[in-house]
Design a protein around this motif. Sequence first.
Motif, PDB file in Angstrom:
ATOM      1  N   SER A  43     -19.478  71.916  60.702  1.00  8.36           N
ATOM      2  CA  SER A  43     -18.508  72.938  59.820  1.00  8.36           C
ATOM      3  C   SER A  43     -18.456  72.421  58.399  1.00  8.36           C
ATOM      4  O   SER A  43     -18.603  71.058  57.831  1.00  8.36           O
ATOM      5  CB  SER A  43     -17.554  71.975  61.009  1.00  8.36           C
ATOM      6  OG  SER A  43     -17.512  72.350  62.230  1.00  8.36           O
ATOM      7  N   ASP A  44     -18.225  73.380  57.735  1.00 11.14           N
ATOM      8  CA  ASP A  44     -17.499  73.376  56.284  1.00 11.14           C
ATOM      9  C   ASP A  44     -16.398  72.657  56.538  1.00 11.14           C
ATOM     10  O   ASP A  44     -15.578  72.003  57.274  1.00 11.14           O
ATOM     11  CB  ASP A  44     -17.251  74.469  55.857  1.00 11.14           C
ATOM     12  CG  ASP A  44     -16.365  76.293  56.372  1.00 11.14           C
ATOM     13  OD1 ASP A  44     -15.382  74.986  57.440  1.00 11.14           O
ATOM     14  OD2 ASP A  44     -16.007  76.450  56.231  1.00 11.14           O
ATOM     15  N   ILE A  45     -15.986  72.211  55.435  1.00 13.60           N
ATOM     16  CA  ILE A  45     -14.873  71.524  55.142  1.00 13.60           C
ATOM     17  C   ILE A  45     -13.611  72.105  54.074  1.00 13.60           C
ATOM     18  O   ILE A  45     -14.621  72.394  53.288  1.00 13.60           O
ATOM     19  CB  ILE A  45     -15.643  69.961  54.554  1.00 13.60           C
ATOM     20  CG1 ILE A  45     -15.760  68.970  55.726  1.00 13.60           C
ATOM     21  CG2 ILE A  45     -13.602  68.683  54.656  1.00 13.60           C
ATOM     22  CD1 ILE A  45     -16.730  68.162  54.859  1.00 13.60           C
ATOM     23  N   ASP A  46     -12.534  72.380  54.208  1.00  6.84           N
ATOM     24  CA  ASP A  46     -11.621  73.227  53.852  1.00  6.84           C
ATOM     25  C   ASP A  46     -10.918  72.521  52.836  1.00  6.84           C
ATOM     26  O   ASP A  46     -10.290  71.448  54.067  1.00  6.84           O
ATOM     27  CB  ASP A  46     -11.065  74.355  54.842  1.00  6.84           C
ATOM     28  CG  ASP A  46     -12.312  75.101  55.992  1.00  6.84           C
ATOM     29  OD1 ASP A  46     -12.356  76.371  54.713  1.00  6.84           O
ATOM     30  OD2 ASP A  46     -12.268  75.218  56.763  1.00  6.84           O
ATOM     31  N   ILE A  47     -10.458  72.636  52.016  1.00 13.63           N
ATOM     32  CA  ILE A  47      -9.846  72.190  51.127  1.00 13.63           C
ATOM     33  C   ILE A  47      -8.872  72.392  50.062  1.00 13.63           C
ATOM     34  O   ILE A  47      -9.218  73.262  49.893  1.00 13.63           O
ATOM     35  CB  ILE A  47     -10.270  71.211  50.001  1.00 13.63           C
ATOM     36  CG1 ILE A  47     -10.890  69.974  51.004  1.00 13.63           C
ATOM     37  CG2 ILE A  47      -9.361  69.900  48.996  1.00 13.63           C
ATOM     38  CD1 ILE A  47     -12.692  68.872  50.278  1.00 13.63           C
ATOM     39  N   ILE A  48      -7.058  72.417  50.194  1.00  7.09           N
ATOM     40  CA  ILE A  48      -6.356  72.749  49.387  1.00  7.09           C
ATOM     41  C   ILE A  48      -6.326  71.894  48.095  1.00  7.09           C
ATOM     42  O   ILE A  48      -6.140  70.204  48.379  1.00  7.09           O
ATOM     43  CB  ILE A  48      -4.941  73.329  49.770  1.00  7.09           C
ATOM     44  CG1 ILE A  48      -5.401  74.680  50.994  1.00  7.09           C
ATOM     45  CG2 ILE A  48      -4.837  74.158  48.444  1.00  7.09           C
ATOM     46  CD1 ILE A  48      -5.115  75.037  52.276  1.00  7.09           C
ATOM     47  N   ILE A  49      -6.193  72.151  47.009  1.00  5.34           N
ATOM     48  CA  ILE A  49      -5.366  70.970  45.933  1.00  5.34           C
ATOM     49  C   ILE A  49      -4.985  71.985  45.208  1.00  5.34           C
ATOM     50  O   ILE A  49      -4.873  73.279  44.421  1.00  5.34           O
ATOM     51  CB  ILE A  49      -6.351  71.171  45.055  1.00  5.34           C
ATOM     52  CG1 ILE A  49      -8.164  70.728  45.747  1.00  5.34           C
ATOM     53  CG2 ILE A  49      -6.072  70.140  43.326  1.00  5.34           C
ATOM     54  CD1 ILE A  49      -8.603  70.937  44.730  1.00  5.34           C
ATOM     55  N   ILE A  50      -3.279  71.332  44.902  1.00  4.38           N
ATOM     56  CA  ILE A  50      -2.428  72.601  44.474  1.00  4.38           C
ATOM     57  C   ILE A  50      -2.256  71.757  43.210  1.00  4.38           C
ATOM     58  O   ILE A  50      -2.037  70.545  42.523  1.00  4.38           O
ATOM     59  CB  ILE A  50      -0.620  72.026  45.138  1.00  4.38           C
ATOM     60  CG1 ILE A  50      -1.361  72.685  46.526  1.00  4.38           C
ATOM     61  CG2 ILE A  50       0.454  72.504  44.905  1.00  4.38           C
ATOM     62  CD1 ILE A  50      -0.105  72.427  47.517  1.00  4.38           C
ATOM     63  N   THR A  51      -1.335  72.567  42.240  1.00  2.93           N
ATOM     64  CA  THR A  51      -1.724  72.046  40.556  1.00  2.93           C
ATOM     65  C   THR A  51      -1.361  73.475  39.827  1.00  2.93           C
ATOM     66  O   THR A  51      -1.043  74.581  40.553  1.00  2.93           O
ATOM     67  CB  THR A  51      -3.423  72.071  39.988  1.00  2.93           C
ATOM     68  OG1 THR A  51      -3.160  71.520  38.626  1.00  2.93           O
ATOM     69  CG2 THR A  51      -3.701  73.648  40.356  1.00  2.93           C
ATOM     70  N   ASP A  52      -0.286  73.072  38.938  1.00  6.21           N
ATOM     71  CA  ASP A  52       0.713  73.657  38.042  1.00  6.21           C
ATOM     72  C   ASP A  52      -0.432  74.241  36.819  1.00  6.21           C
ATOM     73  O   ASP A  52      -0.359  75.296  35.992  1.00  6.21           O
ATOM     74  CB  ASP A  52       1.624  72.918  37.767  1.00  6.21           C
ATOM     75  CG  ASP A  52       2.594  72.681  38.529  1.00  6.21           C
ATOM     76  OD1 ASP A  52       3.261  73.580  39.393  1.00  6.21           O
ATOM     77  OD2 ASP A  52       3.181  71.524  38.184  1.00  6.21           O
ATOM     78  N   ASN A  53      -2.079  73.825  37.119  1.00  8.36           N
ATOM     79  CA  ASN A  53      -2.444  74.051  35.711  1.00  8.36           C
ATOM     80  C   ASN A  53      -4.123  74.558  36.102  1.00  8.36           C
ATOM     81  O   ASN A  53      -4.490  73.310  36.632  1.00  8.36           O
ATOM     82  CB  ASN A  53      -2.507  72.514  34.493  1.00  8.36           C
ATOM     83  CG  ASN A  53      -3.959  72.966  33.407  1.00  8.36           C
ATOM     84  OD1 ASN A  53      -3.763  74.410  33.478  1.00  8.36           O
ATOM     85  ND2 ASN A  53      -3.036  72.857  32.111  1.00  8.36           N
TER      86      ASN A  53
END
Length: 78
Positions: A43-53
């Motif tokens: 399986s792949d590994i899904d990631i979100i990174i929340i940033t202002d820049n």
Amino acid sequence: MNDIKDRLGDYKYNFFTNLQNSIDSELLFFGSIKRFYFFPNSSDIDIIIITDNVNEMISKIHNYLQLKKTEVKKIYQR
């Protein structure tokens, strides 16, 4: 990330922990890694990174992974 530590295994857990510390931002995991249908080494590994820049974050990730800018595809939403 502790809730998925067992699914990641030590090597991947340490990789993502070090990445998270290096970019000084939380990695948010979603998809199969958070569900029962995750298959290690398949399986792949899904990631979100929340940033202002976005540009700064991409630069941090390039630096951590030691990649050229052309080797990363950026996808972001405002």
